[in-house]
Scaffold this motif. Structure first.
Motif, short mmCIF file in Angstrom:
data_model
loop_
_atom_site.label_atom_id
_atom_site.label_comp_id
_atom_site.label_asym_id
_atom_site.label_seq_id
_atom_site.Cartn_x
_atom_site.Cartn_y
_atom_site.Cartn_z
N UNK A 73 17.87 93.32 -68.02
CA UNK A 73 18.15 93.14 -66.60
C UNK A 73 18.12 91.66 -66.22
N UNK A 74 19.10 91.19 -65.44
CA UNK A 74 19.12 89.77 -65.08
C UNK A 74 18.07 89.43 -64.03
N UNK A 75 17.70 88.17 -63.99
CA UNK A 75 16.81 87.71 -62.92
C UNK A 75 17.57 87.75 -61.60
N UNK A 76 16.91 88.13 -60.53
CA UNK A 76 17.58 88.16 -59.22
C UNK A 76 18.15 86.79 -58.87
N UNK A 77 19.34 86.80 -58.30
CA UNK A 77 20.01 85.55 -57.90
C UNK A 77 20.68 85.80 -56.56
N UNK A 78 19.90 85.68 -55.49
CA UNK A 78 20.38 86.02 -54.15
C UNK A 78 21.57 85.17 -53.74
N UNK A 79 21.56 83.90 -54.16
CA UNK A 79 22.66 83.01 -53.77
C UNK A 79 23.97 83.44 -54.43
N UNK A 80 23.89 83.80 -55.69
CA UNK A 80 25.11 84.21 -56.39
C UNK A 80 25.62 85.55 -55.85
N UNK A 81 24.70 86.44 -55.55
CA UNK A 81 25.12 87.74 -55.02
C UNK A 81 25.72 87.60 -53.62
N UNK A 82 25.18 86.68 -52.82
CA UNK A 82 25.76 86.43 -51.50
C UNK A 82 27.16 85.85 -51.65
N UNK A 83 27.34 84.92 -52.59
CA UNK A 83 28.67 84.32 -52.81
C UNK A 83 29.67 85.39 -53.26
N UNK A 84 29.20 86.34 -54.07
CA UNK A 84 30.08 87.42 -54.53
C UNK A 84 30.52 88.31 -53.37
N UNK A 107 23.35 99.65 -63.93
CA UNK A 107 23.50 100.60 -65.02
C UNK A 107 22.18 100.57 -65.77
N UNK A 108 21.70 101.72 -66.16
CA UNK A 108 20.38 101.79 -66.76
C UNK A 108 20.40 101.29 -68.20
N UNK A 109 19.38 100.53 -68.55
CA UNK A 109 19.14 100.16 -69.94
C UNK A 109 18.15 101.15 -70.53
N UNK A 110 18.26 101.40 -71.83
CA UNK A 110 17.42 102.42 -72.49
C UNK A 110 15.95 102.16 -72.21
N UNK A 111 15.25 103.21 -71.80
CA UNK A 111 13.87 103.07 -71.34
C UNK A 111 12.96 104.11 -71.97
N UNK A 269 31.73 94.65 -63.28
CA UNK A 269 30.32 94.81 -63.63
C UNK A 269 29.59 93.50 -63.88
N UNK A 270 30.32 92.42 -64.09
CA UNK A 270 29.69 91.15 -64.45
C UNK A 270 29.71 90.89 -65.94
N UNK A 289 33.96 83.43 -62.28
CA UNK A 289 32.66 82.76 -62.36
C UNK A 289 31.77 83.18 -61.19
N UNK A 290 32.37 83.78 -60.16
CA UNK A 290 31.59 84.19 -59.00
C UNK A 290 30.86 85.50 -59.24
N UNK A 291 31.30 86.29 -60.19
CA UNK A 291 30.69 87.61 -60.41
C UNK A 291 29.24 87.47 -60.87
N UNK A 292 28.32 88.18 -60.24
CA UNK A 292 26.92 88.14 -60.69
C UNK A 292 26.78 88.71 -62.09
N UNK A 293 25.65 88.40 -62.72
CA UNK A 293 25.41 88.87 -64.08
C UNK A 293 25.36 90.40 -64.12
#
Length: 344
Positions: A73-84, A107-111, A269-270, A289-293
């Motif tokens: 899971x990516x680290x939260x990036x509020x600025x990038x998500x706002x730009x998207x 999307x879920x990663x195996x847990x 999906x990024x 390049x604007x798409x979040x991870x």
């Protein structure tokens, strides 16, 4: 040991897991025909996964494969998500949507919770995309007696998987539809076609190799085996089968001239995935390049997709497809599976 003996199947045909375009019905049809049906679980909660696996067990006693994503899971990036969201704002306005109420993507990663479900239902085969889970979770899967498969898109990834003891390696050529399974690099220049990739991996590893990408008929299956693969994984060719859950707009696109134009795109999906080129891919992609991870780009696109599809449009839908959509046929999945093996 050949693939059939290893997995307990009659035909060296694996149906590719296709999250969002199938449920248990397709899995059952392929397994009952002698291939290896697959159930994608990246979009399923543990309870939904348990329900689908119970449905499979009620309809077949043949082996089947359960597939999971293994992304971090990516680290939260509020600025990038706002730009998207701002990049997509004109589409929200056009379709009369509130851009302030964007759902979270995911999307879920195996847990561990999903490993719990596997321990209850004990599938014969478990496969992974985007690398492998933690060593602890992998030990839990192995303790079930399940065979472990994983996707590689380069020789380096194949060697990495072999060193970690997978039972077979899925060599995913660049032609394949849906998400690239790449996990050691995000450099798309490393991604090569099936014809080049399969013999390179076969020569580099001792594990069985399964060819994937662009294979949609019996000649393609036979060619892959001549390249040294022990079996094939086929996805796109199954999308028009009645057992698939492919949406109406997706089915229409696969049957149209648009299917001749596919691209690797991250706008849904990024993460790079091959899809039919539609409006959103053309106008803000294919790679933005604007798409979040991954998988955070998904949330903001989802309302656009839902509204457009309600109007009969696939302009914002992830129309996953490999480069050989001409192989798609509206026939039962069991019949397709047998026809894929016709030249063996």
């Amino acid at each position: 040991m050949n693939l059939q003996t290893m997995l307990g199947i009659d035909l060296p045909i694996i149906q590719a897991p296709m999250a969002g375009a199938q449920g248990s019905a397709l899995t059952v049809a392929v397994s009952n025909a002698g291939g290896l049906g697959s159930l994608p679980c990246a979009l399923l909660s543990p309870d939904a996964m348990r329900k689908e696996l119970a449905a499979i067990r009620a309809q077949t006693d043949r082996p089947y494969n359960v597939n999971f994503f293994c992304h971090s899971p990516p680290a939260p990036d509020a600025q990038r998500e706002k730009a998207w969201r701002e990049r997509l704002a004109p589409y929200y306005e056009e379709l009369g949507l509130d851009k302030g109420s964007v759902p979270q993507g995911g999307r879920a990663s195996f847990s561990a919770e999903e490993a719990d479900v596997l321990e209850e239902l004990r599938p014969a085969v478990v496969s992974f995309h985007f690398g492998l889970p933690s060593a602890e979770l992998l030990v839990r899967v192995r303790s079930l007696g399940a065979k472990v498969l994983c996707t590689a898109t380069t020789v380096e990834e194949a060697l990495w998987l072999e060193a970690r003891g997978v039972d077979a390696i899925i060599a995913q050529g660049n032609e394949a539809g849906g998400h690239r399974g790449m996990f050691l690099s995000d450099d798309l220049t490393t991604q090569v076609g099936t014809l080049a990739l399969v013999p390179q991996i076969v020569n580099a590893v001792k594990k069985p190799v399964i060819a994937a990408g662009g294979i949609a008929d019996a000649r393609g299956v036979a060619a892959a085996l001549r390249l040294g693969a022990c079996g094939v994984q086929v996805g796109t060719a199954y999308l028009l089968c009645p057992e698939a859950a492919t949406s109406a707009v997706h089915r229409a696109a696969l049957k149209s001239a648009a299917a001749r134009h596919t691209a690797l795109t991250n706008v849904f999906s990024g993460r790079p995935a091959r899809a039919i080129v539609n409006r959103i891919v053309r106008e803000i992609g294919p790679i933005s390049s604007a798409a979040p991870a991954f998988p955070m780009a998904t949330g903001a696109v989802a309302p656009l997709r839902a509204r457009a599809e309600s109007l009969g449009s696939g302009d914002f839908s992830p129309l996953w497809s490999g480069q050989n959509a001409r192989g798609c046929r509206e026939i039962p999945a069991g019949q397709l599976t047998l026809e894929l093996a016709a030249e063996l």
